[in-house]
Scaffold this active site. Sequence first.
Site, PDB file in Angstrom:
ATOM      1  CD  GLU A  21      -2.893  -1.148   2.366  1.00 30.66           C
ATOM      2  OE1 GLU A  21      -3.885  -0.587   2.100  1.00 30.66           O
ATOM      3  OE2 GLU A  21      -2.422  -1.224   3.551  1.00 30.66           O
ATOM      4  CE1 TYR A  53     -19.537  24.501  -5.609  1.00 25.99           C
ATOM      5  CE2 TYR A  53     -20.973  25.994  -3.986  1.00 25.99           C
ATOM      6  CZ  TYR A  53     -20.549  25.504  -5.307  1.00 25.99           C
ATOM      7  OH  TYR A  53     -21.441  25.627  -6.267  1.00 25.99           O
ATOM      8  CD  GLU A  73      -8.766   5.126  11.806  1.00 23.58           C
ATOM      9  OE1 GLU A  73      -9.429   3.833  11.901  1.00 23.58           O
ATOM     10  OE2 GLU A  73      -7.685   4.943  10.680  1.00 23.58           O
ATOM     11  CE  LYS A  98      -6.608   1.772   1.815  1.00 23.27           C
ATOM     12  NZ  LYS A  98      -5.684   1.468   2.845  1.00 23.27           N
TER      13      LYS A  98
END
Length: 130
Positions: A21, A53, A73, A98
């Site tokens: 990863e 935005y 997190e 994810k």
Amino acid sequence: MDKIFIHALKAEAIIGIYDWERQVRQTVLIDIELAADVRKAAMTDSIDDTLNYKRVAKRILAFVEASQFHLVETLAEHVAMLVLEEFGITWVRLTLSKPGAVRSSRDVGVSVERDREMLEAWRARPSGTP
């Protein structure tokens, strides 16, 4: 409280705990709600009187794509604090997912809510902590 939102903002990031990863970019999706008083903009019909935005989305994308965290997190926390700090808002709710991280699920992720008080505690954390 009025809210501006962005749904399914798609970014590519180095994210994960496994060696493989750390070698490839993976897709993350971000949903974000931002506290914003939109009354003035509603009256003036001017982008100068609201939270832009598009600028928020571009900043989040730049940050996420340059990041290299192990945990969703940690990435979510950093993005929430970045938005609070750089755009002067008072509250944010952010969901970061994810896709494909767990077999047989659409996605996994985390949702966080942060405010200005939490930003001050974040700024005061010991140096060297993520």
